[in-house]
Design an enzyme around this catalytic site. Structure first.
Site, PDB file in Angstrom:
ATOM      1  N   LYS A 280       0.703  -1.190   0.033  1.00 54.41           N
ATOM      2  CA  LYS A 280       0.021   0.208  -0.157  1.00 54.41           C
ATOM      3  C   LYS A 280       0.864   1.246  -0.050  1.00 54.41           C
ATOM      4  O   LYS A 280       2.032   1.126   0.497  1.00 54.41           O
ATOM      5  CB  LYS A 280      -0.819   0.060   1.229  1.00 54.41           C
ATOM      6  CG  LYS A 280      -2.183  -1.197   1.428  1.00 54.41           C
ATOM      7  CD  LYS A 280      -2.807  -1.032   2.608  1.00 54.41           C
ATOM      8  CE  LYS A 280      -3.893  -2.158   2.779  1.00 54.41           C
ATOM      9  NZ  LYS A 280      -4.959  -1.814   1.825  1.00 54.41           N
ATOM     10  N   ASP A 291      -7.781  -3.218  10.307  1.00 54.68           N
ATOM     11  CA  ASP A 291      -8.299  -4.099   8.922  1.00 54.68           C
ATOM     12  C   ASP A 291      -8.616  -5.425   9.805  1.00 54.68           C
ATOM     13  O   ASP A 291      -9.282  -6.431   9.154  1.00 54.68           O
ATOM     14  CB  ASP A 291      -6.966  -4.335   8.334  1.00 54.68           C
ATOM     15  CG  ASP A 291      -7.412  -4.719   6.862  1.00 54.68           C
ATOM     16  OD1 ASP A 291      -8.850  -4.319   6.416  1.00 54.68           O
ATOM     17  OD2 ASP A 291      -6.945  -5.438   6.256  1.00 54.68           O
ATOM     18  N   GLU A 352      -6.424  -9.563   0.161  1.00 54.76           N
ATOM     19  CA  GLU A 352      -6.158 -10.937   1.162  1.00 54.76           C
ATOM     20  C   GLU A 352      -7.484 -11.101   1.998  1.00 54.76           C
ATOM     21  O   GLU A 352      -7.275 -12.149   2.460  1.00 54.76           O
ATOM     22  CB  GLU A 352      -4.881 -10.474   2.052  1.00 54.76           C
ATOM     23  CG  GLU A 352      -5.164  -9.605   3.152  1.00 54.76           C
ATOM     24  CD  GLU A 352      -5.633  -8.337   3.124  1.00 54.76           C
ATOM     25  OE1 GLU A 352      -6.361  -7.772   3.997  1.00 54.76           O
ATOM     26  OE2 GLU A 352      -5.347  -7.511   1.911  1.00 54.76           O
ATOM     27  N   ARG A 354     -10.581 -11.442   1.531  1.00 56.71           N
ATOM     28  CA  ARG A 354     -11.321 -12.578   0.914  1.00 56.71           C
ATOM     29  C   ARG A 354     -10.788 -13.808   0.935  1.00 56.71           C
ATOM     30  O   ARG A 354     -11.211 -14.883   0.906  1.00 56.71           O
ATOM     31  CB  ARG A 354     -11.712 -12.370  -0.450  1.00 56.71           C
ATOM     32  CG  ARG A 354     -10.713 -12.014  -1.393  1.00 56.71           C
ATOM     33  CD  ARG A 354     -11.001 -11.085  -2.596  1.00 56.71           C
ATOM     34  NE  ARG A 354     -10.939  -9.781  -2.409  1.00 56.71           N
ATOM     35  CZ  ARG A 354     -11.379  -8.857  -3.060  1.00 56.71           C
ATOM     36  NH1 ARG A 354     -11.774  -9.010  -4.325  1.00 56.71           N
ATOM     37  NH2 ARG A 354     -11.496  -7.538  -2.731  1.00 56.71           N
TER      38      ARG A 354
END
Length: 495
Positions: A280, A291, A352, A354
Site C-alpha cells: 500500500k 483491518d 487478502e 477474502r
C-alpha cells in the site's frame, strides 16, 4: 456506569442533577415546563435573558433552582422540535454526557428519554441514551503514560419513563443498551490497539479470557498445523509473509438446546495489512491496524450476547493473520487451493481479506448454521459507493438481507443492499485457476462479495462490508464499534 429507570416528576427528584430539554426558540420540554412551574417561572426568565436559546447541543448548568429538590438542573438544547430525529437525540444526549462529566455530579436523573423523537418510542430512547452515554464517555488511553481522569466521574444515571407500567420494558431497554455498549467497547478497544500488540495470538488470548469469564462460551484455537491439515491454503497464503502465526479462532455460545442450529458470525481479522507484495502507499498506512475490525465486531457481538444471555446458539469464527511483505510472501500470479478444494489465482496480494475469509467460511459449514454473516473491512470501493455512513450488505438470501437492514434501521446502525447478480461473477474469471481473487476496479465491492459467494452456496449467507464505517480518521481517529449494534439487534430479533 450504573443505569436505572424510574417514573416521577422532575421537580421532586432528590438528585445531584436533573436533566431536561429545551427546544428552539426557548420552548420548554414537558419536564422543563414542570420545573419552570414549580420554580415560579425561573427557566422562563433565563430564556428571556438569552441564557438558553435551545440550540442543538447547547447546555446550561443551574444551581439553586427555587422549590426543587435537586442540587443542579442541566438544560440541554435540542434544536427545532419538528427536526428532532435520531441524530439530534444522540447529539443532545452526548451534550448532556459531556456537561455532566465536567460538572462533578456523580449521579443524575435524565428526562431526555421523554422527548418526542420521530418514529421512536420511549424504549428506543432509553436504549439509545445508554449506548450514547457509554460511547461519549469512551476513552482509549491505556497506552498513555498520563491519563486524563475526571475529579468526580459520573457513576450513576437514571433515565425517565412515562409511567410505572413502563418500568419493566425500560429496564430491559437499559440492559440491552448497556450490553450493546459493552460490546462496542470491546470492539473499539481491539480496533484501537496497535498491530505490535494486537496480533493473531493476542486475539486468540482474548477469546480464551472471554471463555474464562462466561460459562456459556467455549473456545477452540487452530494454528498453522491444523490449518494445513484442513487444506486452508488461502488463509495460509496471506500469513506467509509474516513472522506472526495465523490463528483461526472459534467461539461457541450455547444459550439453548445443543441441537439448535447456531447463528454464525465470521470476521476478517487482519491485524495489520501492509498489502503484502502489492504494498500500500505509505500515507495513512497506520490505519491498517483497523483491518481487523470485522473480527473485533464478532468479539463485541459475542460479548453483548453473553451479557444478555440470549436463548439462542451463536458461533463466532475469526480468521486472524497479518499481511506483510517478505521473501516468503505470496506473489501476484501465485495459485492456491482453498479448504473447499477450489483454486484461486492471486492477482493482487492486497485483496487478502477474502482469501482469509473464504477458508473460514468453509470451516463454518461444519456447525450447520441457521445463517452465516461475514463482516469485513473488505474494499475501498465500498467507501466510494456509500461513504462513511452505511455498511454495504450483499447476500444470497433475500430474507436474511432484509432482516439485517431492519436491524440496522432499528439501531440507527444502517446498512444498504448492493446487487449480487450472476453477471458480476464473470469479472473473476481466470485462465489458470477456478477464479481470480480480484475482478478489476468496476464494482469492486460487488465482485469481492461474488468471490465469497462461491464459498457459501450451501448457506443462508450475507456479507457486511464495513470498510467505510469501522473507524474514523482525522482528529477523531479511532474505531467506531460498528456494526455491533446491528448484529446484536439481529440476534435479539431471532429470539
Amino acid at each position: 456506569m450504573e443505569y436505572s429507570v424510574k417514573s416521577g416528576n422532575p421537580e421532586k427528584q432528590r438528585s445531584a442533577c436533573v436533566v431536561v430539554g429545551v427546544f428552539e426558540s426557548r420552548r420548554l420540554s414537558s419536564a422543563a415546563a414542570r420545573i419552570d412551574e414549580a420554580s415560579g417561572g425561573f427557566l422562563t426568565q433565563l430564556g428571556r435573558r438569552g441564557d438558553m436559546e435551545g440550540r442543538l447541543g447547547q447546555t446550561l448548568m443551574l444551581t439553586n433552582v427555587p422549590d426543587t429538590l435537586c442540587d443542579r438542573v442541566l438544560l440541554v438544547g435540542c434544536g427545532r422540535e419538528r427536526e428532532f430525529d435520531d441524530g439530534a437525540y444522540r447529539q443532545a444526549v452526548a451534550a448532556m454526557t459531556n456537561a455532566l462529566h465536567d460538572s462533578g455530579a456523580v449521579e443524575a436523573v435524565s428526562y431526555l428519554p421523554d422527548l418526542p423523537v420521530k418514529a421512536r418510542d420511549n424504549i428506543w430512547r432509553v436504549r439509545e441514551a445508554v449506548q450514547t452515554v457509554d460511547s461519549t464517555l469512551y476513552r482509549f488511553d491505556r497506552l498513555k503514560s498520563r491519563k486524563d481522569t475526571p475529579r468526580r466521574p459520573l457513576r450513576k444515571l437514571t433515565l425517565s419513563v412515562p409511567s410505572r407500567r413502563d418500568l419493566a420494558p425500560g429496564e430491559r431497554a437499559a440492559r440491552e443498551g448497556h450490553a450493546i455498549a459493552q460490546g462496542m467497547g470491546v470492539a473499539r478497544d481491539l480496533g484501537n490497539l496497535p498491530g505490535n500488540i494486537c496480533t493473531p495470538t493476542y486475539l486468540a488470548d482474548q477469546a480464551r479470557e472471554l471463555a474464562e469469564q462466561y460459562e456459556r462460551l467455549e473456545v477452540d484455537i487452530l494454528g498453522p498445523g491444523e490449518m494445513e491439515e484442513l487444506g486452508m491454503g488461502a488463509l495460509l497464503s496471506v500469513a506467509r509473509g509474516s513472522r506472526q502465526e495465523p490463528r483461526l479462532i472459534v467461539m461457541r455460545y450455547r444459550g439453548t438446546d445443543s441441537d439448535a442450529r447456531p447463528y454464525a458470525l465470521v470476521g476478517k481479522g487482519v491485524t495489520f495489512d501492509s498489502g503484502g507484495i502489492s504494498i500500500k502507499p505509505a500515507a495513512a498506512m497506520d490505519e491498517m491496524k483497523f483491518d481487523m475490525c470485522g473480527a473485533a465486531s464478532v468479539f463485541g457481538t459475542v460479548k453483548s450476547v453473553l451479557e444478555l444471555e440470549l436463548p439462542i446458539n451463536v458461533v463466532g469464527v475469526v480468521a486472524a493473520t497479518e499481511n506483510m511483505p517478505d521473501g516468503n510472501a505470496s506473489k501476484p500470479g501465485d495459485i492456491v487451493t482453498t479448504a473447499s478444494g477450489q483454486t484461486v489465482e492471486i492477482l493482487n496480494t492486497d485483496a487478502e481479506g477474502r482469501l482469509a475469509l473464504c477458508d473460514a467460511l468453509t470451516y463454518t459449514e461444519r456447525f450447520n448454521p441457521e445463517t452465516v454473516i461475514d463482516i469485513a473491512t473488505l474494499t475501498g470501493a465500498c467507501i466510494i459507493a456509500l461513504g462513511h455512513e452505511a455498511h454495504a450488505v450483499l447476500g444470497n438470501h433475500h430474507s436474511l438481507v432484509s432482516e439485517l437492514m431492519h436491524a440496522g434501521r432499528a439501531t440507527a446502525d444502517r446498512c444498504w443492499e448492493l446487487p449480487l447478480w450472476d453477471e458480476y461473477q464473470e469479472a473473476l474469471n481466470s485462465n489458470f485457476a477456478d477464479m481470480a481473487n480480484v475482478g478489476g476496479r468496476p464494482a469492486g465491492t460487488i465482485t469481492a462479495a461474488c468471490f465469497l459467494s462461491r464459498f457459501t452456496k450451501k448457506q443462508r449467507w450475507a456479507h457486511l462490508d464495513i470498510a467505510g464505517t469501522a473507524w474514523k480518521s482525522g482528529d477523531q481517529k479511532g474505531a467506531t464499534g460498528r456494526p455491533v449494534p446491528l448484529l446484536t439487534q439481529y440476534l435479539i430479533d431471532r429470539t
